[in-house]
Design a protein around this motif. Structure first.
Motif, PDB file in Angstrom:
ATOM      1  N   UNK A 162       9.175  -1.110  -9.780  1.00  0.00           N
ATOM      2  CA  UNK A 162       9.202  -1.876  -8.531  1.00  0.00           C
ATOM      3  C   UNK A 162       9.915  -1.090  -7.434  1.00  0.00           C
ATOM      4  N   UNK A 163      10.975  -0.359  -7.811  1.00  0.00           N
ATOM      5  CA  UNK A 163      11.691   0.469  -6.834  1.00  0.00           C
ATOM      6  C   UNK A 163      10.780   1.547  -6.268  1.00  0.00           C
ATOM      7  N   UNK A 164       9.892   2.096  -7.108  1.00  0.00           N
ATOM      8  CA  UNK A 164       8.945   3.115  -6.631  1.00  0.00           C
ATOM      9  C   UNK A 164       8.102   2.562  -5.494  1.00  0.00           C
ATOM     10  N   UNK A 165       7.531   1.400  -5.709  1.00  0.00           N
ATOM     11  CA  UNK A 165       6.658   0.810  -4.686  1.00  0.00           C
ATOM     12  C   UNK A 165       7.465   0.366  -3.462  1.00  0.00           C
ATOM     13  N   UNK A 166       8.671  -0.115  -3.667  1.00  0.00           N
ATOM     14  CA  UNK A 166       9.505  -0.487  -2.519  1.00  0.00           C
ATOM     15  C   UNK A 166       9.784   0.721  -1.631  1.00  0.00           C
ATOM     16  N   UNK A 167      10.038   1.873  -2.277  1.00  0.00           N
ATOM     17  CA  UNK A 167      10.290   3.101  -1.508  1.00  0.00           C
ATOM     18  C   UNK A 167       9.050   3.518  -0.732  1.00  0.00           C
ATOM     19  N   UNK A 168       7.878   3.420  -1.362  1.00  0.00           N
ATOM     20  CA  UNK A 168       6.638   3.795  -0.680  1.00  0.00           C
ATOM     21  C   UNK A 168       6.315   2.825   0.452  1.00  0.00           C
ATOM     22  N   UNK A 169       6.667   1.553   0.281  1.00  0.00           N
ATOM     23  CA  UNK A 169       6.425   0.589   1.359  1.00  0.00           C
ATOM     24  C   UNK A 169       7.229   0.958   2.607  1.00  0.00           C
ATOM     25  N   UNK A 170       8.431   1.504   2.399  1.00  0.00           N
ATOM     26  CA  UNK A 170       9.211   1.963   3.549  1.00  0.00           C
ATOM     27  C   UNK A 170       8.520   3.123   4.255  1.00  0.00           C
ATOM     28  N   UNK A 171       7.751   3.893   3.493  1.00  0.00           N
ATOM     29  CA  UNK A 171       7.044   5.039   4.087  1.00  0.00           C
ATOM     30  C   UNK A 171       5.832   4.614   4.907  1.00  0.00           C
ATOM     31  N   UNK A 172       5.512   3.320   4.886  1.00  0.00           N
ATOM     32  CA  UNK A 172       4.350   2.842   5.646  1.00  0.00           C
ATOM     33  C   UNK A 172       4.658   2.681   7.134  1.00  0.00           C
ATOM     34  N   UNK A 173       5.921   2.804   7.513  1.00  0.00           N
ATOM     35  CA  UNK A 173       6.282   2.658   8.917  1.00  0.00           C
ATOM     36  C   UNK A 173       6.010   1.254   9.411  1.00  0.00           C
ATOM     37  N   UNK A 174       5.134   1.133  10.415  1.00  0.00           N
ATOM     38  CA  UNK A 174       4.769  -0.181  10.963  1.00  0.00           C
ATOM     39  C   UNK A 174       3.383  -0.626  10.512  1.00  0.00           C
ATOM     40  N   UNK A 175       2.825   0.080   9.514  1.00  0.00           N
ATOM     41  CA  UNK A 175       1.480  -0.257   9.021  1.00  0.00           C
ATOM     42  C   UNK A 175       1.603  -1.400   7.997  1.00  0.00           C
TER      43      UNK A 175
END
Length: 819
Positions: A477-490
């Motif tokens: 879950x932490x992996x996906x949470x980190x990638x969600x932060x990489x989405x910026x404003x998308x």
């Protein structure tokens, strides 16, 4: 010749050898009933009769056939299920002079055990126990009457009681069997019995059970620890007190366990009380007790080092675990300097052969440097490890990679990851997540996604070369949470990642939803961000403080403070405690204040923050409130600028008295009394408080509230001989007089009579003003101690008065000026 021997309620015609004296014994007898608590699982058995006379009046002759004959008779009776008759034969023989052990040796155990097994199969355990208790009194060891099968049946019954959690009956049975010298530890696992007692929240029953065993101290530790895991500290302490009463001497295992349990239950102070109690009893704890105490209190660096110094003073030598705990405390406190000192000390001890540093020591100091973003120092520790022949483990590599990631060195972090693979140390999910986090923190979003896809498709060798194959990566879950932060404003990309998370069998947590809400809010969709809070509840996840703080931040950034305050009130209703970020977000929401209600709202949040134990930045809030207070003065005179340029170093003192005074005087009921207390304030702080009250008066006047009383200002109470206090009060008095008269045009009257002890306060004020001052100062027993208890020196109450008439004229001028 045949005789009848009456055995209980059973009448059997059996052949017996003649009595040596020629007498016959046909009188029935009634043995006493053994003491045994009633059991619901077994019906009552036939009552045993009283003790019979001996079968033979003369002395028993073991050389004759009598012993084998009656042993054979008793064995057959037991085999046929007549255990009461068996017990009576044993009693008669023993009373005739035969030792119980001698008669037991003549019994046919397989026949007796078969009869006992029959009773156990039928669930008549109580009947068996009564007979066993009877023969044990006669000197026959009950355990010698059991074979393996009978013992297994007894164990099955005990396990059945355990399965159905009939722990009361089980403990009572165990107590009896222990008294009969049965190997009760083999019948049922003691730890399982203790777990059931703990589940039933019955410490007293667990204590009774522990006292059966010779190794009771181990079971007491088990009891305390099991209660500790369930956060039942009171029950654990009950077992601790019982252990001190039941066990002889000081047992360090007990002390260490109860201190660890205090840590599990987050009651650090209780662990300290236990330690102090040991010292008062002149008990010197061993190194393991000291280590547990320091580990439980490692969040408090000063206390941890206090215990360490006490340990040295008591002559207890520190071991490697002790130094590791000290390093942990330094890590938690962020004290890199102390951690370096300890590290140098243990290196010296290692060089002299006193200690041998382990991987935990090195990993802890690496984490200290990692958290402090001192990546150079962390890498130096790695070299020290390799020089000492200690190979870094997964935790060490993770901390090293994190040290570079925290410093924004993505390339260096990836290089360390490669070194980890070359060292044949398999990375865990945390290592992968740290690499992704490093990319996100450095805003290298595309690189983060490329790494993720290479990890997920097991193509690590394409990214890091062919040095390591078969790397297994499972996203968390932490992996996906980190990638969600990489989405910026998308928002839609982040939402797709959350959906992918679900397909991987993972469940979004509060952090996942908070990130999604933050992304939604950053795109300007405040309503959508708030809707996410409801979606969390629908998904079965209660929004936590992070989710609410994120939503409040979104509202503040969109300048919708009312909505932010409503969310703050909502989280309080749900008993979700705000954190430091929550409070700071609300307190910094305004760049200026426009009304009393806004200031009151802000001060209420400030006071709530202080009560929660957080230390706010008072200076920022004081600047805003000062600016709001100065708004009372319109068309400011040149003197105003001179006043505002005073040194304000005293503002923002710890536990700001200024903000507390402003909050106190802006309460609604103060508007009726118009009594202002400036004691303890500097002249700058006193000015702000007075202006705050005047601004509140002015706003209330514009809303239709009239002035009903004079305004009384108490500057201070002091003894005449206290020159420093008098000088300070006069300075404050002159500053406030100048403010009211020169800058605001109000008429100020000074009054400060001497007040001897036990005399009433006299002045030239109207009566109603005196009453209001009394309300402000409180009843006599709430007056300052200088005013009540001084028996030799009169005191001076420095006061200023602004008459009601002067206030009304000032307000009319302000209203006319606005028009």
């Amino acid at each position: 010749m045949r005789v009848f021997i009456i055995l209980g309620y059973t009448c059997s015609s059996i052949s017996t050898p003649p009595n040596p004296n020629g007498n016959r014994s046909t009188k029935p007898y009634k043995p006493p009933i053994p003491k045994l608590s009633p059991s619901k699982s077994s019906p009552p058995i036939s009552t045993l009769h009283s003790r019979p006379p001996p079968l033979f009046a003369g002395r028993w002759d073991p050389n004759k056939t009598h012993l084998s004959y009656f042993a054979d008779l008793a064995s057959k009776l037991a085999r046929d299920g007549k255990l009461q008759d068996f017990a009576m034969i044993v009693e008669s023989v023993v009373l005739s002079g035969v030792k119980g052990s001698q008669f037991a040796a003549a019994l046919k155990v397989e026949m007796v055990a078969k009869g006992i097994s029959g009773f156990l199969k039928e669930g008549k355990v109580r009947s068996v126990v009564e007979v066993l208790m009877k023969v044990e009194e006669l000197g026959v060891r009950p355990v010698e009457l059991f074979d393996g099968y009978a013992m297994e049946l007894l164990g099955r019954h005990c396990r059945r009681l355990l399965k159905f959690k009939q722990v009361q009956e089980l403990v009572e049975l165990m107590e009896i069997l222990a008294g009969l010298h049965f190997p009760i530890k083999e019948l049922v696992e003691p730890s399982e019995v203790i777990k059931i007692c703990v589940d039933k929240r019955s410490p007293k029953l667990a204590i009774r059970y522990a006292c059966i065993f010779p190794h009771a101290h181990i079971l007491f530790c088990n009891i305390m620890y099991e209660f500790g895991k369930r956060r039942a500290l009171v029950s654990a302490l009950t077992a601790y007190e019982a252990s001190k009463e039941k066990l002889s001497g000081s047992n360090m295992y007990i002390y260490r366990t109860i201190i660890d349990v205090c840590g599990l239950c987050k009651d650090y102070m209780k662990s300290r009380y236990i330690y102090e109690d040991l010292l008062q009893q002149k008990v010197i704890p061993n190194i393991y007790v000291f280590n547990s105490l320091m580990n439980v209190n490692s969040h408090d660096l000063s206390y941890t080092f206090h215990v360490y110094k006490s340990m040295q003073n008591l002559g207890v030598a520190a071991d490697l675990a002790c130094y590791n705990i000290l390093l942990k405390a330094c890590c938690l406190a962020g004290r890199v300097d102390l951690a370096q000192d300890i590290y140098r000390e243990v290196q010296h001890l290692e060089s002299t052969g006193v200690l041998k540093l382990d991987v935990f020591t090195y990993s802890t100091i690496v984490k200290v440097f990692s958290d402090a973003k001192m990546w150079h120092m962390a890498l130096n520790v790695k070299e020290d490890m390799l020089s000492a022949g200690v190979m870094p483990n997964t935790v060490t590599w993770s901390s090293l990679i994190s040290a570079c990631a925290n410093a924004g060195l993505v390339d260096k972090a990836i290089q360390l990851f490669e070194e980890m693979l070359l060292a044949s140390c398999e990375p865990n999910s945390q290592c992968f997540n740290i690499l992704l986090h490093a990319c996100v923190e450095a805003c290298q979003y595309d690189r983060a996604f490329r790494l993720f896809h290479s990890f997920k498709s097991n193509k690590v060798q394409e990214t890091f070369g062919k040095n390591y194959k078969g790397l297994s990566f499972k996203p968390t879950t932490t992996t996906y949470n980190t990638l969600m932060k990489a989405c910026g404003s998308d928002y839609y990309h982040a939402k797709a990642l959350m959906d992918e998370m679900k397909t991987e069998g993972l469940f979004p947590n509060q952090i996942s939803w908070s990130i999604l809400a933050d992304i939604c809010g950053s795109s300007g969709n405040v309503e959508g961000a708030l809707q996410i809070l409801n979606s969390m509840r629908v998904a079965g996840i209660q929004p936590d403080v992070v989710a609410y703080t994120t939503a409040i931040k979104i509202c503040v950034e969109s300048e919708n403070l009312d909505l932010a305050l409503s969310l703050f009130a909502e989280m309080k209703r749900y008993q979700i405690h705000p954190n430091l970020v929550t409070y700071n977000t609300l307190l910094r929401a305004r760049s200026r204040y426009g009304s009393v209600s806004e200031v009151q709202q802000c001060l209420a949040i400030y006071q709530d923050m202080r009560k929660a134990g957080y230390k706010p930045n008072d200076y920022y809030l004081e600047q805003l409130i000062e600016e709001w207070c100065e708004g009372v003065i319109q068309d400011s005179s040149p003197n105003q600028g001179e006043f505002s340029s005073w040194d304000k170093a005293d503002i923002g003192r710890p536990g700001s008295l200024l903000l507390e005074k402003v909050a106190e005087h802006l309460q609604q009921h103060i508007a009726d009394t118009l009594a202002v207390d400036l004691q303890g304030l500097t002249k700058v702080e006193a000015r702000i408080v007075v202006l705050a009250v005047l601004r509140m008066i002015k706003e209330n006047y514009t809303l239709g509230d009239s002035i009903k009383d004079d305004m009384l200002i108490m500057v201070g109470v002091h003894n005449e001989v206290d020159g420093g206090s008098m000088a300070h009060n006069l300075e404050v008095k002159d500053a406030i007089t100048k403010l009211l008269q020169d800058e605001l045009g109000l008429k100020v009257l000074a009054t400060g009579p001497k007040i001897p002890l036990d005399t009433t306060i006299e002045s030239e004020r109207p009566v109603d003003s005196d009453q209001n001052l009394e309300k402000s100062l409180g009843r006599r027993n709430e007056l300052p101690s200088e005013l009540i208890y001084s028996t030799r020196r009169p005191v001076v109450l420095e006061r200023l008065k602004v008459s009601r008439k002067s206030l009304q004229q000032w307000l009319r001028k302000r209203s006319a000026r606005r028009r």
